[in-house]
Write a protein that holds these residues in place. Structure first.
Motif, short mmCIF file in Angstrom:
data_model
loop_
_atom_site.label_atom_id
_atom_site.label_comp_id
_atom_site.label_asym_id
_atom_site.label_seq_id
_atom_site.Cartn_x
_atom_site.Cartn_y
_atom_site.Cartn_z
N ASN A 18 0.82 -1.20 0.00
CA ASN A 18 0.00 0.00 0.00
C ASN A 18 0.86 1.26 0.00
O ASN A 18 0.57 2.23 -0.71
CB ASN A 18 -0.91 -0.01 1.23
N THR A 19 1.94 1.24 0.75
CA THR A 19 2.83 2.40 0.82
C THR A 19 3.53 2.66 -0.51
O THR A 19 3.64 3.80 -0.95
CB THR A 19 3.88 2.18 1.92
N MET A 20 3.99 1.63 -1.16
CA MET A 20 4.73 1.79 -2.41
C MET A 20 3.86 2.27 -3.56
O MET A 20 4.33 3.03 -4.41
CB MET A 20 5.38 0.47 -2.82
N SER A 21 2.62 1.86 -3.60
CA SER A 21 1.80 2.16 -4.78
C SER A 21 1.57 3.65 -4.97
O SER A 21 1.70 4.16 -6.08
CB SER A 21 0.47 1.41 -4.70
N VAL A 22 1.27 4.36 -3.92
CA VAL A 22 0.98 5.79 -4.05
C VAL A 22 2.23 6.57 -4.42
O VAL A 22 2.22 7.38 -5.36
CB VAL A 22 0.38 6.33 -2.72
N ALA A 23 3.32 6.32 -3.73
CA ALA A 23 4.54 7.08 -3.99
C ALA A 23 5.12 6.76 -5.36
O ALA A 23 5.65 7.64 -6.03
CB ALA A 23 5.57 6.77 -2.90
N THR A 24 5.01 5.52 -5.78
CA THR A 24 5.52 5.15 -7.10
C THR A 24 4.73 5.85 -8.21
O THR A 24 5.32 6.38 -9.14
CB THR A 24 5.46 3.63 -7.29
#
Length: 120
Positions: free
Chosen positions: A45-51
């Motif tokens: 969940n954390t990686m998807s938004v920032a990526t």
């Protein structure tokens, strides 16, 4: 020497550099956040938004660079809009797929992770 006199001004450097730096900061923030999250579902969940956001900034920096070097064209703008749409589409689908796979694999989750919505 470059034929375009605008390519050597501070404003064009900012137009290319600021989105590139913002994109790099998005990825750096994601890296720090991923190391703080305690389970695989939260990391996904954390990686998807920032990526997704970081890639959009990199696409905008590339568009600014091409526009400064070669001038504005509608074709380049269309390519940028398609690339941004594709980035959001791919990041969304990929993160949902990875999160679902993590949930279905019964990996240990942090006790603070609430999965009631995923059980349905």
């Amino acid at each position: 020497m470059n034929e375009n006199p605008l390519s050597e001004t501070i404003w064009t450097d900012l137009a290319v550099g600021v989105p590139a730096i913002l994109g790099a900061l998005c990825f750096l923030t994601a890296m720090v956040a991923v190391n703080r999250v305690r389970d695989a579902l939260g990391r996904t969940n954390t990686m998807s938004v920032a990526t997704g956001l970081g890639m959009v900034f990199f696409i905008l920096a590339a568009f600014a660079h091409v526009t400064v070097e070669h001038g504005f064209t509608w074709v380049n703008l269309g390519e940028v809009l398609i690339a941004i749409f594709a980035t959001f589409f791919v990041v969304t689908i990929a993160s949902m797929t990875i999160a679902r796979a993590v949930f279905m694999s019964d990996t240990p989750l942090d006790p603070d992770t609430d999965t009631r919505d995923l059980d349905e």
